[in-house]
Enzyme design. Structure first.
Site, PDB file in Angstrom:
ATOM      1  N   ASP A  73       0.808  -1.220   0.000  1.00  0.00           N
ATOM      2  CA  ASP A  73       0.000   0.000   0.000  1.00  0.00           C
ATOM      3  C   ASP A  73       0.839   1.266   0.000  1.00  0.00           C
ATOM      4  O   ASP A  73       0.334   2.341  -0.317  1.00  0.00           O
ATOM      5  CB  ASP A  73      -0.849   0.035   1.284  1.00  0.00           C
ATOM      6  CG  ASP A  73      -2.201  -0.607   1.102  1.00  0.00           C
ATOM      7  OD1 ASP A  73      -2.700  -0.624  -0.029  1.00  0.00           O
ATOM      8  OD2 ASP A  73      -2.756  -1.089   2.104  1.00  0.00           O
TER       9      ASP A  73
HETATM   10  C1  GLC Z   1      -1.586  -0.467   4.922  1.00  0.00           C
HETATM   11  C2  GLC Z   1      -0.251  -0.332   5.516  1.00  0.00           C
HETATM   12  C3  GLC Z   1      -0.078   0.916   6.293  1.00  0.00           C
HETATM   13  C4  GLC Z   1      -0.607   2.080   5.535  1.00  0.00           C
HETATM   14  C5  GLC Z   1      -2.044   1.850   5.213  1.00  0.00           C
HETATM   15  C6  GLC Z   1      -2.687   2.994   4.523  1.00  0.00           C
HETATM   16  O1  GLC Z   1      -2.426  -0.992   5.839  1.00  0.00           O
HETATM   17  O2  GLC Z   1       0.080  -1.427   6.337  1.00  0.00           O
HETATM   18  O3  GLC Z   1       1.263   1.088   6.625  1.00  0.00           O
HETATM   19  O4  GLC Z   1      -0.423   3.281   6.234  1.00  0.00           O
HETATM   20  O5  GLC Z   1      -2.149   0.715   4.428  1.00  0.00           O
HETATM   21  O6  GLC Z   1      -4.070   2.894   4.646  1.00  0.00           O
HETATM   22  C1  GLC Z   2      -1.889  -3.997   5.216  1.00  0.00           C
HETATM   23  C2  GLC Z   2      -3.054  -3.957   4.277  1.00  0.00           C
HETATM   24  C3  GLC Z   2      -2.799  -4.825   3.070  1.00  0.00           C
HETATM   25  C4  GLC Z   2      -1.499  -4.484   2.441  1.00  0.00           C
HETATM   26  C5  GLC Z   2      -0.367  -4.518   3.442  1.00  0.00           C
HETATM   27  C6  GLC Z   2       0.922  -4.015   2.873  1.00  0.00           C
HETATM   28  O1  GLC Z   2      -1.801  -5.230   5.809  1.00  0.00           O
HETATM   29  O2  GLC Z   2      -4.225  -4.375   4.909  1.00  0.00           O
HETATM   30  O3  GLC Z   2      -3.847  -4.696   2.145  1.00  0.00           O
HETATM   31  O4  GLC Z   2      -1.254  -5.385   1.409  1.00  0.00           O
HETATM   32  O5  GLC Z   2      -0.700  -3.700   4.541  1.00  0.00           O
HETATM   33  O6  GLC Z   2       0.876  -2.658   2.597  1.00  0.00           O
END
Ligand code: GLC
Ligand code: GLC
Length: 818
Positions: free
Chosen positions: A489
């Site tokens: 993300d």
């Molecule tokens: C994912 C990531 C996190 C980021 C988020 C944004 O969950 O783990 O680090 O800030 O997405 O919504």
């Molecule tokens: C969090 C989010 C997932 C994403 C991951 C890496 O776990 O829920 O969708 O792939 O972060 O950013």
């Protein structure tokens, strides 16, 4: 250092002191009513949706930690000066003479002793109803009679948890309660559009109650010293606005050795819109539907049966797959806790934990599809429904809403779509479901796009649009365009955000025609292989051919532009420069493409796969798990986005992001290296890490999303436990690739890849309605290779168990060797 121990026989984790490094939680409920409960009775409850239908309040990020819960107070009415304590430690935090919390499958028991009074509180949500039970048993271990006051309390949330925590000008005036016949009802907005209310009651006649928080706590006082408890009397307050609570006071006298059990119920009830009020025309809740439920669950015998039924339910779930290996940590995760965590990720995706407030995200599209990979064998019917719900949030382009709300099932517009990996995960979850169940009919089920009536198409059609979505979006190197982000993300290559507070997820300042993802390329190949098989079995040769060609092309794109010399590159940025390459100063190697490309079969025919995994070992593997990338980004890079927001070693910037570790375990298993696969597994296995609980800090019974990486000051510290794709992927890695028991379209494959020092292992697996007992022998101490397989005493060629429609149980014996 440990804060408890595993009681594997009871399927419980037993916490032996209340001041764990962080609250260690459990989940209550397995259908529609849910609660989170910590080892000191903190937490909250909700119906279906932690954001839109929250029953009780919880204050995240507070001091002391873990504020808000199911709070019980005991008061010694014989003491000369007021003496009261919390038998669950919080909120008074009185030093107890004995304390133990048992987190089990869907229930929690907190037991303590203070000055000769033993208290045991068992919390559970029975099957089939929308309420939770707190069963409190008190035993007088003093030599003399004791007079006790018991207070039980909850703070109601005004349903919408976001509003509840923000809109105070309204909240302070809108709240309403009703008290009748020993039941406290929370009915805010019941007068208008809500047809539901909450109730709180107990099995004893009460001496008093409060529904106004200030009346109960006293002005400027907290939950650790409520005025009403100190005084030993409540004021029968009726709240008008402000903060609504339910508090009740019960008096008991206990003879020496006498034990007394009191049942408390907190629940949620809906009425038909036309039968909301009784008598009609008034504002009084019609209680005819709820009272029979209350009466029923206040009976001790019903509570006992509910607990037995709940245990039976879990026994059934856990019984779908039980293993017995030489490694206790593997066994206890596979047999108990990993399944418990899989149920939580299935129900809550990434929404409600002690790190996710329940207000931010609903169900993630990529998250829930991946969660299904570990869930399909547990509850196939529910998995089927979930797949169709997810498909209904797909867009006509083949893209998907990144998240949707569980209550409404509609896509979340604030986050929208454009995460280019999203649609491909649907192919993988559907493939996993079909392999597990043999239920090909799901592909003919109609599902709409964007939930729009009239737009229905078969699930098979949805899958084709998923694949097309990637193929319609290829970049300059023939690799998939990354969009807003792929799995990571925080790798935001089209964002270029220079304003504080702008969302990295939704800000797009580039046209997105350049930045490409090698990870999505690998994922595409994995998904395309499934499409080839699915299409072929449907005798749709045309589609099979399309994917056959597309995956070959993608393989060569990876070969041409995805290989860096010793590992797979991660991506290309908006300038066409590689990310995750030796050419970079930071972020030279990433874990994701190494795992995904090898899982997809890239570089297996030559030396690249092995080389990539060797690079992982050399550059990314640490004793606390495998890092996401190295070196971490030391400063903010406009063209990379949120990945460089975090200081090095945290989260997406080079932590051990556990979700990705099983990809490497699987890749190692594919290459036949059972020792490496299991070794990597052990590094992040929470049970194995239990002994370093003061470093790890999160629960030792569930995986955490991240463990701080080598570059972090708090190296080895876990965060964000429970709701992570780690649960499904680790389960897959260990059960399907290390133990090698994996469902395929035509049967159950048994292809272990284990540490060679293992003598073998046993598995009990329910597969398509049959109980399969598998015994694996490893007399030559190999890592992989099935030399002989016997089914029900008869030799069989290969290592695939084909059921041929027979509903029988089978004994399978496997001899590993060369
Ligand atoms: C994912 C990531 C996190 C980021 C988020 C944004 O969950 O783990 O680090 O800030 O997405 O919504
Ligand atoms: C969090 C989010 C997932 C994403 C991951 C890496 O776990 O829920 O969708 O792939 O972060 O950013």
């Amino acid at each position: 250092m440990k804060y408890g121990y595993f009681d594997d026989k009871q399927r419980e984790y037993v916490i032996t002191r209340p001041d764990t490094p962080l609250p260690w939680i459990n989940y209550l409920g397995c259908e529609e009513y849910f609660g989170i409960i910590s080892n000191t009775a903190g937490g909250y409850s909700f119906y279906k949706d932690a954001r839109l239908r929250r029953l009780t309040r919880y204050r995240y990020n507070n001091a002391p930690l873990d504020s808000g819960g199911r709070y019980i107070y005991l008061r010694d009415d014989d003491a000369l000066s007021p003496q009261f304590w919390s038998p669950t430690w919080q909120p008074t935090r009185t030093e107890l003479d004995g304390y133990e919390c048992r987190h089990g499958m869907g229930y929690t028991v907190i037991e303590s002793t203070y000055h000769g009074i033993n208290a045991s509180a068992r919390y559970l949500v029975p099957l089939g109803v929308n309420l939770e039970i707190w069963e409190l048993s008190l035993t007088n271990r003093r030599p003399t009679e004791v007079n006790l006051s018991i207070f039980a309390s909850v703070e109601f949330c005004l349903w919408d948890a976001t509003d509840d925590a923000t809109n105070f000008q309204r909240n302070y005036s809108v709240g309403e309660v009703e008290v009748a016949d020993g039941v406290i009802y929370h009915k805010t907005e019941y007068r208008e559009r809500r047809d539901h209310f909450a109730f709180f009651t107990c099995s004893e006649k009460w001496a008093g109650f409060d529904t106004d928080r200030e009346a109960f706590l006293g002005r400027y006082r907290g939950w650790d010293s409520p005025m009403g408890v100190e005084r030993g009397a409540l004021s029968n307050s009726i709240a008008h606005g402000w903060q609504l609570i339910g508090a009740m006071h019960i008096k008991v006298a206990l003879q020496p050795a006498e034990r007394r059990t009191i049942i408390f119920l907190l629940g949620y009830q809906e009425n038909l819109p036309e039968e909301k009020f009784d008598p009609p025309g008034t504002q009084t809740i019609d209680k005819r539907t709820v009272l029979p439920i209350i009466r029923r669950f206040l009976q001790p015998a019903v509570v006992s049966t509910s607990f037995i039924d709940l245990q039976e339910h879990w026994r059934g779930l856990l019984g779908k797959l039980q293993v017995h290996t030489p490694d206790i940590h593997t066994d206890r995760m596979v047999n108990i806790w990993n399944v418990c965590q899989l149920m939580a990720t299935f129900h809550f995706s990434r929404s409600a934990s002690y790190f996710e407030t329940g207000t931010g995200r609903g169900m993630g599209f990529r998250d829930s599809n991946q969660d299904l990979l570990g869930f399909v064998h547990l509850m196939p019917d529910q998995a089927r429904r979930r797949i169709l719900d997810l498909a209904a949030t797909q867009l006509p382009t083949g893209g998907a809403y990144h998240q949707y709300q569980p209550l409404t099932k509609s896509g979340n517009n604030e986050v929208g779509s454009g995460f280019n990996d999203d649609p491909l995960w649907l192919i993988l979850s559907v493939a996993a479901y079909v392999k597990e169940t043999g239920d090909w009919s799901i592909l003919n089920e109609a599902a709409p796009y964007d939930n729009l009536p009239g737009s229905e198409e078969s699930l098979y059609g949805h899958l084709q649009r998923s694949g097309r979505y990637t193929l319609d979006r290829l970049g300059p190197h023939g690799l998939p365009l990354i969009g807003r982000a792929d799995w990571n993300d925080c790798l935001n290559l089209n964002c270029f955000s220079g304003s504080p507070g702008q969302s990295f997820q939704t800000t797009t300042n580039k046209d997105g025609k350049v930045a490409e993802s090698v990870f999505i390329a690998g994922l595409f190949i994995l998904a395309a292989r499934e499409m080839v098989q699915i299409a072929a079995r449907r005798e749709d040769d045309q589609v099979a051919l399309v994917y056959q060609r597309a995956l070959a092309q993608m393989e060569s794109a990876i070969e041409d532009a995805g290989w860096d010399g010793a590992w797979f590159r991660r991506a290309y940025d908006d300038f066409g420069q590689p990310v995750g390459s030796k050419e970079c100063t930071e972020g030279q190697i990433f874990i994701e493409p190494q795992g995904m490309c090898v899982m997809a079969g890239c570089g297996i025919g030559d030396t690249r796969a092995r080389q990539a995994l060797d690079s992982v070992r050399e550059k990314l593997a640490t004793p606390h798990g495998i890092l996401l990338h190295q070196p971490g980004y030391s400063r903010y890079y406009l063209h990379l986005g949120e990945i460089s927001s975090y200081p090095p070693g945290y989260k997406e910037n080079g932590s051990v992001f556990c979700h990705t570790n099983p990809w490497i375990m699987i890749a190692e298993a594919i290459l036949g290296n059972g020792s490496a696969a299991h070794d990597y597994y052990s590094r992040i296995n929470p049970s194995k890490r239990e002994e370093i609980s003061e470093v790890h800090r999160c629960e030792p019974y569930v995986y955490a999303q991240m463990i701080a990486g080598r570059e972090a000051a708090t190296y080895g510290e876990a965060k964000n436990s429970w709701l992570t794709g780690t649960a499904a992927w680790n389960y897959l890695a260990v059960t399907q690739w290390i133990l090698g028991i994996r469902s395929e379209y035509d049967g159950l494959r048994i292809d272990p890849c284990i540490p060679p020092d293992w003598d073998g292992f046993d598995v009990e697996r329910i597969f398509r309605g049959c109980r399969i007992s598998i015994t694996v022998y490893n007399p030559q101490h190999v890592s992989r290779g099935v030399k002989k397989m016997e089914v029900d005493g008869l030799p069989v060629d290969g290592n695939l168990l084909v059921l041929e429609g027979s509903p029988f149980n089978h004994q399978v014996h496997i001899w590993m060797g060369n």
